[in-house]
Design a protein around this motif. Structure first.
Motif, PDB file in Angstrom:
ATOM      1  N   ILE A 174      37.860 -11.258 -41.504  1.00 54.05           N
ATOM      2  CA  ILE A 174      38.520 -10.988 -40.231  1.00 54.05           C
ATOM      3  C   ILE A 174      38.644  -9.460 -40.161  1.00 54.05           C
ATOM      4  O   ILE A 174      39.314  -8.854 -41.002  1.00 54.05           O
ATOM      5  N   LEU A 175      37.978  -8.865 -39.202  1.00 54.32           N
ATOM      6  CA  LEU A 175      37.947  -7.398 -39.125  1.00 54.32           C
ATOM      7  C   LEU A 175      38.837  -6.899 -37.985  1.00 54.32           C
ATOM      8  O   LEU A 175      38.806  -7.439 -36.883  1.00 54.32           O
ATOM      9  N   GLY A 176      39.615  -5.868 -38.264  1.00 55.36           N
ATOM     10  CA  GLY A 176      40.461  -5.292 -37.219  1.00 55.36           C
ATOM     11  C   GLY A 176      41.757  -6.048 -37.000  1.00 55.36           C
ATOM     12  O   GLY A 176      42.411  -5.892 -35.973  1.00 55.36           O
ATOM     13  N   GLU A 177      42.147  -6.848 -37.977  1.00 50.28           N
ATOM     14  CA  GLU A 177      43.445  -7.544 -37.898  1.00 50.28           C
ATOM     15  C   GLU A 177      44.414  -6.778 -38.807  1.00 50.28           C
ATOM     16  O   GLU A 177      44.158  -6.584 -39.982  1.00 50.28           O
ATOM     17  N   PHE A 178      45.537  -6.322 -38.235  1.00 47.58           N
ATOM     18  CA  PHE A 178      46.428  -5.425 -38.977  1.00 47.58           C
ATOM     19  C   PHE A 178      47.625  -6.136 -39.589  1.00 47.58           C
ATOM     20  O   PHE A 178      48.416  -5.530 -40.277  1.00 47.58           O
ATOM     21  N   ASN A 179      47.770  -7.404 -39.323  1.00 49.24           N
ATOM     22  CA  ASN A 179      48.897  -8.183 -39.834  1.00 49.24           C
ATOM     23  C   ASN A 179      50.234  -7.534 -39.490  1.00 49.24           C
ATOM     24  O   ASN A 179      51.139  -7.439 -40.327  1.00 49.24           O
ATOM     25  N   LEU A 180      50.363  -7.057 -38.262  1.00 53.63           N
ATOM     26  CA  LEU A 180      51.623  -6.461 -37.829  1.00 53.63           C
ATOM     27  C   LEU A 180      52.699  -7.537 -37.785  1.00 53.63           C
ATOM     28  O   LEU A 180      52.461  -8.642 -37.306  1.00 53.63           O
ATOM     29  N   SER A 181      53.846  -7.187 -38.304  1.00 58.67           N
ATOM     30  CA  SER A 181      54.948  -8.151 -38.426  1.00 58.67           C
ATOM     31  C   SER A 181      54.500  -9.445 -39.108  1.00 58.67           C
ATOM     32  O   SER A 181      55.079 -10.496 -38.888  1.00 58.67           O
TER      33      SER A 181
END
Lengths: 460, 496
Positions: free
Chosen positions: B199-206
Motif C-alpha cells: 500500500i503506497l502513500g498511506e500515512f496511517n494518520l491517527s
C-alpha cells in the motif's frame, strides 16, 4: 556560580531550541499591523508558521521571500524587493519585519544594503510602512537572540533619536520573550495602578491574546503601535525584563538618553518587591491596597505550598533567561535543580543559575541528566522524555502545543508566582503514589545504598 | 548538485501522471512546480515533503543535516501512528553552528553523528536528509553515507531533497527516489506469498490504516509493506516481492508506484480508502490484481461477500445521521477532495456540497465531481482567505472541512470546522472511518457553543442602553437595564 558545559555531541537529540528567526518574528508579532518576513526558502517560513499556530491556536501572519535554487545562485535582493512590494499591496502593513535565515546568511548576502536600496528605489510605493531588518541566521542563537535582535532593530530603525522632552509618567517596558500574554496584561495593570503610563515593546497581549475580530485581518491586529515605538524617547524611564533585553535597553539609552533598569526575572517575592518599590519610587505614589493584598496572598501561598517543594529534584531545560527565572523560583521554594539545560551559551545569566552546572544542549541531554529527578520542566517536546522517565512534565515556554491556554498563564509578580506555586504543588499532588510495605521496608532499603534520595519517605 | 538536477528532471518527466501526459516535451521539461511569488507563497519545501514521506518509517533514525531550524522547528509534528517502534519520533539533527558552516566541518560532523546514533540506538537504518545550507556549502551526503554504511555496517540512506530544490510535492517524489535507489529490493524476504500487496502513500494518520488492515487480513491478503505509515525498514527493503500495489495518495508517490511496476513487475492501481464506495472499489481492485498475478480466483467471491456485509453495516450506521444532517451545507476546502466518494457518501445522507476546491484534483476527479454536483459553479481552484472568511461569515455553509491552514478562517467566522488533513485527531479510512467522519461532522455542527459565540453581548443589543447619552449612563441606565432584564434567562439574551 554554575559551570557552563559546552555541547560535545555531533548529533542533537530532540532539539530544545526553536530557531533564531522564529524568535525575531515572535517579537515583530507584538507590533500592530505587522508582517514578519523570512528571507529564505519557503520551508523556513512554513515550519515556523506551523509551530506558532500550534502554540497560539491563531492565524499567524508570516511570509517568505521564497528563495529557490536559481535565486540562491543569483542572489536574493530581487526576491526581497518583490516580497516587500507584494506585501505592501496585498496586506498594507505598518511594519515589515525582515528576519534573515541560514540560507541567505550562508550565501553572505548584504541584506542591510539591499533594503537601503529598495527603500531608496521604491520610496513612493512603500511610504507609510516601516521596514526593519534582524540578522538572524538559524545556525546561531535561538529564540532569545532573535527576539532581542528584532526589538533592537525596531528601536534603531523607528525610534526618533536624540534627547527629548520627557513625560514624567511614561514608562517604557521591554519585556523578554518568555513573558506570556497574561504576564504582559498583568504588568500593564500593575504599572497603571501607580498612575504611570506604560508603553510595552513588543506587546503580545494586544495581538496574540486570542480574540475574535469582526473582520479578516492579514497582518497582526493589536500590539504596540509603530507611533509608540517612534516616541519611546519621551519616556521617563525604561524597564527591561530579562538579561537578553539589556542590549535593546542600552540602544534606547544611547539613542535617546532614557535610563533603564534591568530585571533579570520578575518571578518570586523578592523580584516582585523590587519591581513594586521601583514603581512606587518613580511615581511617588504609595503601594495600592490591591497590590499589598496580592503580596499577602503570595506569602500565604509560600506557606501552604512549600511542603510540596522541599527536597524535590527539578530538571529544567529552557532558554537562558527562562531557565534562570524558573530555577530561582524552584530553589526559592526549597527545591534543588538536579539538571539545567540551556539552548545557547551566549547569555551571562547562565552563570547565575542556581545549579552546579548548566549543560548547553537538547532534550536528549535533559533526559539523561533527569534520570533521578522528580519533575521535568520544559516545553511540550519534553513529553516523550517525561513518559520514558515516568515523571511529570510541567510545560513552560515555547512551543506548548499539547495544552491550551499557555499564553494566558501568569508567571510574574506576586500573582504569577502564587499561580506557579499552586501549579507545581498540584502536579506533585496529582502524581502522589500510595506507600507500599515493600518500598518502606527499612531492611530492604539498606541493601541498595543509594543515599537518602531513594527513600520513599521523601518521595512525593 | 548535478545529480540532483537530473533527478528533478526525471521526476518531472512522470509518464504515469495525467497532467504530464497532456503537456508537450518543452512544458514537461519545465516541471510541474509553478514559480513561487515572494511575499505571497504558502506551503512547505522539498525537504519538508521528503521528510513527510519517509519519517513515518518507525524503526529508522532520521538524521537531518542542517542548522537548527529545519528539524528543530518541525519535529514530532505529524500524527502518523506506530504499532511498535518509536525511534522515528526521536529527533536527530547535526544542528550546524556558524563555526561548522564557516570552517566546512559539516561532513565530519555528519559522519560523527551517524556513529553516535549507531552506537546509542543501533537502528536497522539511518536516513540522512540534506537541506538548503548543506547543499549550498557542498556537503556530499551521498559520499558520507556510503562511507558510514561501510564502516558501521548498517544501511545509511542519503535523502537528497534540499528545501531550495522546490515544493513539498517535489520532495515527496525525491523521497521515493531515495527508497528506489537505496532501500527497496535490498533484502530478500523468505516468506513471499501469492497474496502479498504493497500500500503506497498511506500515512496511517491517527492509526486509520488499522481500520482497513483487518479487512485485508480477513481476505487473507498480506500487507508486505505499507509505505510509509507504520512501516519497518525491513518491510520497505523487501517490498519488491509484493504481487500488487495500491497507490493511495497519487500526487505524492506516483513515481514510486510506476518504477516498482517497471522494475519488479508489480502492477498498481490508484485508489482510496475514504468513503464507502471507494473502500469497496479498493478491496475489489486489490483482489483482481492478485488474481491476475496468479492468486486463486475464489478470493473474488470472498471479497464481494465481505464488501456486501460491510457496506450494509456502514450504510445502516450512516442512515442514523440522516435526520440530523439532511440539508446541511458542506464546504470542502482541501487540496483536492480527498476522495469523490466522501462527497458521494455525504450527499447520500442528504448533505449539500456548496463548494469544493479542485486545486489538486486530476482531470478525472474534476469530471466525477462535476457529475456528482451537477453544477460546476461549486468548484473553485483556490479561494483567498478574505473571500473565504466573507462566505463563511455570511453563513453560506454549515461546516467547512479543510486542513489546518484555513482552520482559523472558519473559527473566526464562527463556523463549524473539521480537520480532514494531516493534523486530524480521528481516523477516517475504511467503512468505520466514514461513519466516524459523519459522526464528527454531526458533533461539530451541533455543538452548543455556536449559539453562544454568535450572539452579541447583551449590552451591545439593548437599544435602551446604547442610546443613553454617556453623561447619564451610570444610575438610570442600570435601573432601566435591571427592569428590562427582570424575568429573563440567559437564553433569552440571544433573541435580540
Amino acid at each position: 556560580m554554575a559551570r557552563i558545559l559546552p555541547q560535545t555531541k555531533s548529533s542533537a537529540v530532540n532539539p530544545l531550541k526553536s530557531s533564531q528567526p522564529l524568535g525575531a518574528a515572535f517579537a515583530f508579532l507584538g507590533v500592530d499591523g505587522a508582517m514578519p518576513l523570512f528571507h529564505g526558502s519557503q520551508g523556513c517560513t512554513s515550519f515556523a508558521l506551523v509551530l506558532f499556530v500550534r502554540h497560539f491556536k491563531e492565524a499567524i501572519p508570516l511570509q517568505t521571500t521564497a528563495m529557490d535554487e536559481v535565486t540562491t545562485i543569483l542572489g536574493g535582493a530581487d526576491n526581497l524587493e518583490e516580497a516587500i512590494l507584494n506585501l505592501k499591496v496585498r496586506t498594507k502593513p505598518k511594519l515589515i519585519g525582515i528576519c534573515t535565515t541560514a540560507l541567505v546568511e550562508t550565501r553572505g548576502e548584504d541584506c542591510a544594503r539591499d533594503i537601503a536600496d529598495i527603500k531608496l528605489k521604491r520610496a513612493e510605493e512603500i511610504a507609510g510602512t516601516e521596514i526593519v531588518l534582524a540578522n538572524t541566521p538559524d545556525f546561531d542563537g535561538a529564540i532569545e537572540q532573535g527576539w532581542a535582535k528584532a526589538v533592537t532593530a525596531m528601536i534603531e530603525g523607528i525610534t526618533r533619536p536624540g534627547e527629548q522632552v520627557r513625560q514624567s509618567k511614561k514608562i517604557a517596558i521591554l519585556p523578554g520573550w518568555n513573558l506570556t500574554v497574561a504576564d504582559i496584561e498583568h504588568l500593564r495593570e500593575m504599572v497603571e495602578s501607580f498612575g504611570l503610563e506604560p508603553v510595552i515593546v513588543p506587546d503580545l497581549s494586544g495581538s496574540l491574546d486570542g480574540t475574535v475580530p469582526d473582520r479578516w485581518v492579514t497582518t497582526t491586529y493589536g500590539g504596540t503601535s509603530v507611533e509608540d515605538i517612534r516616541e519611546l524617547g519621551t519616556a521617563e524611564h525604561c524597564v527591561a525584563i530579562g538579561e537578553h533585553m539589556r542590549r535593546p535597553a542600552e540602544v534606547l539609552q544611547k539613542l535617546t538618553g532614557v535610563p533603564y533598569v534591568l530585571f533579570q526575572s520578575l518571578t518570586g517575592l523578592k523580584s516582585a518587591d523590587r519591581f513594586v518599590s521601583l514603581l512606587s519610587e518613580i511615581s511617588g505614589a504609595s503601594v495600592p491596597a490591591g497590590v499589598r493584598r496580592r503580596r499577602a496572598q503570595l506569602q500565604d501561598a509560600l506557606l501552604d505550598g512549600h511542603f510540596h517543594f522541599g527536597g524535590k529534584k527539578i530538571a529544567i531545560a529552557a532558554e537562558p533567561d527562562q531557565l534562570y527565572q524558573l530555577a530561582t523560583f524552584f530553589t526559592g521554594m526549597g527545591s534543588e535543580i538536579a539538571a539545567a539545560v540551556a539552548t545557547t551559551d551566549m547569555s551571562k545569566i547562565l552563570e547565575k543559575v542556581p545549579a552546579e552546572s548548566v549543560q548547553i544542549g537538547d532534550l536528549g541531554d535533559l533526559e539523561t541528566l533527569a534520570a533521578s529527578a522528580d519533575l521535568l520542566v520544559t516545553h511540550s517536546h519534553g513529553r516523550q522524555a517525561a513518559q520514558r522517565l515516568g515523571i511529570p512534565l510541567m510545560r513552560v515556554g515555547f512551543p506548548t502545543f499539547d495544552r491550551l491556554g499557555s499564553q494566558h498563564k501568569l508567571t510574574i509578580l506576586y500573582q504569577g508566582t502564587r499561580d506557579l506555586v499552586f501549579e507545581v504543588a498540584n502536579i506533585f499532588q496529582a502524581y502522589r503514589q500510595a506507600p507500599t510495605p515493600e518500598e518502606l521496608d527499612p531492611l530492604r532499603k539498606r541493601e541498595t545504598p543509594d543515599g537518602p534520595r531513594s527513600s520513599p519517605l521523601t518521595r512525593h | 548538485m548535478s545529480s540532483l538536477s537530473a533527478k528533478i528532471q526525471d521526476v518531472f518527466n512522470e509518464p504515469a501522471c495525467d497532467k504530464n501526459r497532456g503537456k508537450d516535451a518543452k512544458a514537461r521539461k519545465e516541471g510541474c512546480s509553478k514559480p513561487l511569488t515572494p511575499g505571497a507563497a504558502a506551503g512547505g519545501c522539498a525537504f519538508d515533503g521528503a521528510k513527510i514521506v519517509l519519517q513515518p518509517i518507525t524503526d529508522v533514525a532520521h538524521l537531518v543535516h542542517a542548522p537548527l531550524a529545519c528539524e528543530g522547528n518541525s519535529w514530532d509534528n505529524r500524527g502518523a501512528a506506530s504499532s511498535g517502534a518509536t525511534l522515528w519520533r526521536t529527533s536527530f539533527t547535526t544542528d550546524l553552528s556558524e563555526l561548522d558552516v564557516v570552517m566546512g566541518q559539516g561532513e565530519r560532523k555528519l559522519f560523527k553523528a551517524i556513529r553516535e546514533i549507531k552506537k546509542a540506538y543501533a537502528p536497522p537504518a539511518i536516513f540522512v536528509y540534506s537541506t538548503c545550507v548543506t547543499a549550498l556549502i557542498g556537503d556530499d551526503i551521498e559520499a558520507v553515507c556510503k562511507r558510514a554504511a561501510e564502516k558501521f555496517g548498517l544501511a545509511v540512506v542519503p535523502v537528497n531533497s534540499p528545501g531550495l530544490a522546490g515544493s513539498k510535492n517535489l520532495g515527496n517524489k525525491l523521497a521515493s527516489e531515495a527508497l528506489l535507489d537505496h532501500v527497496i529490493g535490498t533484502v530478500e524476504p523468505d516468506d513471499a506469498g501469492p497474496h502479498d500487496v504493497n500500500i503506497l502513500g498511506e500515512f496511517n494518520l491517527s492509526g486509520e490504516f488499522w481500520l482497513v488492515k483487518p479487512l485485508l487480513d480477513r481476505l487473507g491478503i498480506r500487507v508486505r509493506a505499507c509505505m510509509p505509515g507504520d512501516a519497518r525498514y525491513l518491510d520497505v527493503a523487501s517490498a519488491h516481492r509484493a504481487r500488487a500495489a495500491m497507490m493511495v495518495c497519487s500526487t505524492a508517490l506516483i513515481n514510486l508506484a510506476r518504477k516498482m511496476e517497471e522494475r519488479w513487475d508489480i502492477p498498481f492501481f490508484e485508489g482510496s480508502f475514504y468513503g464507502i464506495t471507494d473502500t469497496s472499489e479498493a478491496l475489489r481492485n486489490i483482489a483482481e490484481l492478485l488474481v491476475k498475478k496468479g492468486a486463486d480466483p475464489e478470493i473474488l467471491d470472498r471479497t464481494e461477500t465481505l464488501i456486501a456485509e460491510e457496506e450494509a453495516i456502514a450504510w445502516k450506521k450512516l442512515d442514523a445521521y440522516r435526520r440530523r444532517l439532511q440539508g446541511k451545507r458542506v464546504l470542502l476546502n482541501t487540496g483536492g477532495v480527498k476522495s469523490w466518494s466522501v462527497v458521494h457518501a455525504l450527499m447520500e445522507i442528504g448533505m449539500e456540497i456548496v463548494g469544493t476546491s479542485v486545486k489538486k484534483s486530476t482531470v478525472e476527479d474534476k469530471e466525477r465531481i462535476k457529475q456528482l454536483l451537477k453544477d460546476d459553479n461549486h468548484m473553485f481552484e483556490q479561494m483567498a482567505p478574505r473571500e473565504l472568511y466573507a462566505m463563511l461569515s455570511e453563513h453560506k455553509a454549515d461546516i467547512m472541512l479543510s486542513g489546518g491552514r484555513t482552520q482559523f478562517i472558519a473559527l473566526k467566522a464562527k463556523t463549524p470546522w473539521l480537520d480532514i488533513n494531516q493534523e486530524r485527531q480521528h481516523p477516517y479510512a475504511g467503512y468505520d472511518g466514514m461513519v466516524e467522519l459523519v459522526r464528527q461532522i454531526d458533533l461539530a455542527i451541533h455543538n452548543p457553543i455556536w449559539r453562544q459565540v454568535r450572539e452579541p453581548a447583551p449590552w451591545d443589543c439593548q437599544s435602551a442602553m446604547k442610546d443613553e447619552p454617556p453623561s447619564t449612563t451610570s444610575e438610570t441606565a442600570t435601573v432601566h437595564a435591571l427592569k428590562k432584564f427582570a424575568g429573563m434567562t440567559a437564553d433569552d439574551f440571544g433573541e435580540c
